[in-house]
Design an enzyme around this catalytic site. Structure first.
Site, mmCIF file in Angstrom:
data_model
loop_
_atom_site.group_PDB
_atom_site.id
_atom_site.type_symbol
_atom_site.label_atom_id
_atom_site.label_comp_id
_atom_site.label_asym_id
_atom_site.label_seq_id
_atom_site.Cartn_x
_atom_site.Cartn_y
_atom_site.Cartn_z
ATOM 1 N N LEU A 155 0.818 -1.212 0.000
ATOM 2 C CA LEU A 155 0.000 0.000 0.000
ATOM 3 C C LEU A 155 0.847 1.255 0.000
ATOM 4 O O LEU A 155 0.425 2.306 -0.469
ATOM 5 C CB LEU A 155 -0.917 0.007 1.224
ATOM 6 C CG LEU A 155 -1.951 -1.113 1.314
ATOM 7 C CD1 LEU A 155 -2.667 -1.055 2.653
ATOM 8 C CD2 LEU A 155 -2.945 -1.015 0.172
ATOM 9 N N PRO A 167 7.307 -0.588 5.313
ATOM 10 C CA PRO A 167 6.204 -0.667 4.356
ATOM 11 C C PRO A 167 4.911 -1.160 4.994
ATOM 12 O O PRO A 167 4.910 -1.744 6.076
ATOM 13 C CB PRO A 167 6.716 -1.678 3.330
ATOM 14 C CG PRO A 167 7.644 -2.559 4.114
ATOM 15 C CD PRO A 167 8.291 -1.678 5.138
ATOM 16 N N VAL A 168 3.809 -0.921 4.274
ATOM 17 C CA VAL A 168 2.481 -1.363 4.700
ATOM 18 C C VAL A 168 1.874 -2.196 3.574
ATOM 19 O O VAL A 168 1.927 -1.798 2.408
ATOM 20 C CB VAL A 168 1.563 -0.170 5.030
ATOM 21 C CG1 VAL A 168 0.196 -0.651 5.498
ATOM 22 C CG2 VAL A 168 2.208 0.714 6.091
ATOM 23 N N LYS A 222 1.441 -3.353 8.909
ATOM 24 C CA LYS A 222 2.602 -2.466 8.987
ATOM 25 C C LYS A 222 3.817 -3.308 9.390
ATOM 26 O O LYS A 222 3.850 -3.900 10.473
ATOM 27 C CB LYS A 222 2.372 -1.351 10.002
ATOM 28 C CG LYS A 222 3.552 -0.373 10.100
ATOM 29 C CD LYS A 222 3.404 0.584 11.257
ATOM 30 C CE LYS A 222 2.297 1.564 11.039
ATOM 31 N NZ LYS A 222 2.243 2.591 12.112
ATOM 32 N N ASP A 258 0.795 13.611 15.831
ATOM 33 C CA ASP A 258 1.055 13.586 14.383
ATOM 34 C C ASP A 258 -0.259 13.527 13.607
ATOM 35 O O ASP A 258 -0.388 12.789 12.630
ATOM 36 C CB ASP A 258 1.944 12.402 14.024
ATOM 37 C CG ASP A 258 2.616 12.576 12.659
ATOM 38 O OD1 ASP A 258 2.709 13.730 12.188
ATOM 39 O OD2 ASP A 258 3.035 11.572 12.062
#
Length: 572
Positions: free
Chosen positions: A267, A274-275, A289, A386
């Protein structure tokens, strides 16, 4: 003895290769009776083009209605990579669309239709008028269209997502949810007899070979296996003690779900790794994740995210299914959000049309409720630190869910603020007191929320702040327009056919209040939720005086993103 054993094993392997298609078909035929063969359907493009992976069919893969195997011989031998092709040319004026329920959206060439408030018949009409349109589904008030071949189709009897696939009118009577033919009971019986007889013949060979090989390799392999098992068990045990109540997933299960972390399922990639998209063996879609081993800060953020979000339950927070800490892998398993992240829509002129004003106002209120839960209603006071458009994910109804708690901090008791020597977050969303002095509180999240409101309303990024009066920022621009009574000039052009003027003006006003310079001037999230749901007079915001230029100290900021859905890399 070794020579004899080698010959036996060679003949055994040869026999297995000959019988593999029969045994494979037999297992597939019994899958509906309890055998777990559904993992085959999870492999990318397993059934080829225009094929449906059907666990109730002995062949496992069957062509969609109106299609036939491109290579019938290979298809009958369980080699599906050639896929299926049309059995006759389509007739754009007479073709029909048959509705199915699918486990997940098919892969293939797709696009979102740039229209607002479309109904089912409108979507059908758009696809029907385009002879290259293979299928369509309805997403919110828009449509998603597929042109060309469909891959990874998997029909389900109930639940799932609705999709409409083009079919020649003469084939409309075909069996819904399957297409293709069915194997007869006699064939299954013959296959069962062949397989059973074969097992009896070779069982003695297997037993003799296994006994011999076990004795020969046991002394060499036992120590290595036990060490690995002890390390894996100890790791899982320690994490269970540290994070009670959080499900631990087996690494093999996640590897199968993501097709061994295939690039096709990726993704995006954030600062911590990375995911990937995946489908569990129970049918649940997930986002995985995968913590990068090269991330110096990854382990800390990983544990923080696990501990915080595992106990959070709110409709506007992304749900964490569990984690995996095994064989040097550190994985977080989330629910999958099919509509990606908010920034994918609001910062794109084409995709922005999907989110009309009622949807954007619903998203603003949903984010506010999620923050209120974090700040006040959860057992611990949690500061996200965030909050930004790419960390707000949208579900299949386009409802918002706050994600990515890797940088979050929790407070207990009456504590409401803290200081840090390590400033992390995303420039453009950081509160002034946090960016300069490292001081953060619930009001830091309120500041980020104020910036986010202005972005949602305007469709523009608040990329830069300045220590000047030039107001080359979204906030400064919004302030100037508001003081001049021209707030509506800030609004995204795509919203002007669907906006509610009072709601839009009120959201801009609230955004200015939330993003004020000093924390004590900003409202709490409980006040913000009340402001969004009522029409009482709002206080006047203070003139903005503080803006941040380009990243002031690269060493004091995080080096990357940590998103479940990534659309564009930003400086951080």
């Amino acid at each position: 003895m070794e020579v004899l054993l080698s010959l036996i094993l060679f003949n055994f392997h040869l026999l297995l290769l000959v019988l593999l298609p029969f045994t494979y078909t037999s297992v597939s035929a019994d899958s509906s009776s309890g055998l777990k063969n559904d993992t085959m359907c999870d492999y990318y493009r397993f059934c080829g083009a225009n094929g449906n992976c059907d666990l109730t069919n002995p062949k496992l893969c069957v062509c969609l209605d109106g299609f036939t195997p491109k290579d019938p011989t290979s298809y009958d031998s369980s080699d599906f990579k050639m896929g299926c092709v049309k059995n006759k040319a389509w007739n754009c004026s007479t073709d029909v669309f048959v509705g199915y329920s699918v486990l997940h959206e098919p892969n293939g060439t797709s696009s979102l239709l740039n229209q607002q408030s479309l109904g089912g018949e409108d979507c059908k009409g758009k696809c029907s008028s385009d002879c290259s349109c293979m299928a369509y589904t309805i997403i919110g008030s828009g449509c998603k269209l597929w042109s060309g071949d469909l891959f990874d189709v998997r029909f389900v009897k109930e639940g799932g997502q609705g999709i409409y696939i083009r079919t020649p009118a003469s084939d409309k009577a075909g069996k819904k949810g399957g297409g293709g033919g069915n194997q007869g009971k006699n064939e299954g019986l013959v296959v069962g007899i062949v397989v059973g007889s074969t097992i009896i013949v070779i069982s003695g060979m297997i037993l003799a070979s296994c006994c011999f090989l076990r004795k020969r390799t046991q002394s060499k392999a036992l120590g290595h296996v036990r060490i690995n098992e002890m390390v894996s068990y100890q790791t899982h045990t320690n994490e269970q003690k540290e994070d009670l109540g959080l499900p631990l997933f087996d690494l093999k299960r996640i590897a199968v779900a993501t097709d061994n972390f295939s690039p096709n399922n990726k993704l995006g990639e954030g600062g911590f790794g990375p995911v990937y998209k995946g489908i569990l063996d129970d049918g649940r879609q997930i986002a995985v994740k995968r913590l990068s081993s090269s991330s110096g800060q990854g382990l800390h953020e990983f544990k923080t995210e696990v501990k915080l979000i595992a106990k959070l339950q709110h409709r506007n927070l992304v749900k964490l299914f569990g984690c995996c800490i095994q064989e040097k892998e550190k994985l977080l398993i989330y629910e999958y959000m099919p509509n990606r992240s908010l920034d994918y829509f609001i910062f794109d002129q084409t995709q922005g049309n999907v989110l009309d004003w009622p949807k954007r106002f619903n998203i603003i209120r949903g984010i506010a409720r999620g923050l209120l839960y974090l700040h006040q209603d959860s057992r611990l006071r949690i500061i996200h630190r965030d909050l930004k458009a790419s960390n707000v994910l949208l579900d299949n109804k386009l409802d918002p869910k706050i994600s990515d708690f890797g940088l979050a901090r929790s407070f207990g008791g009456d504590q409401s603020n803290a200081n840090t020597n390590r400033v992390v977050g995303t420039f453009g969303y950081m509160a002034p007191e946090y960016a300069v002095n490292g001081q953060f509180s619930v009001k830091s999240d309120v500041f980020s929320f104020g910036v986010l409101i202005l972005e949602i309303v305007s469709g523009k990024r608040n990329r830069k702040f300045y220590y000047s009066n030039n107001n080359d920022s979204l906030y400064g621009h919004a302030w100037d327009l508001w003081k001049q009574g021209r707030s509506l000039e800030l609004v995204d052009e795509s919203l002007k056919d669907s906006w509610n003027l009072s709601e839009v003006e009120r959201c801009i006003h609230i955004g200015l209040l939330c993003a004020q310079q000093y924390p004590h001037d900003r409202p709490t999230m409980s006040s913000v939720v009340l402001m969004l749901g009522s029409d009482f007079d709002l206080p006047l915001p203070e003139i903005p005086t503080f803006f941040i230029v380009e990243p002031f100290d690269a060493s004091s900021s995080s080096t990357g993103k940590n998103d479940l859905s990534i659309t564009e890399m930003e400086a951080r």
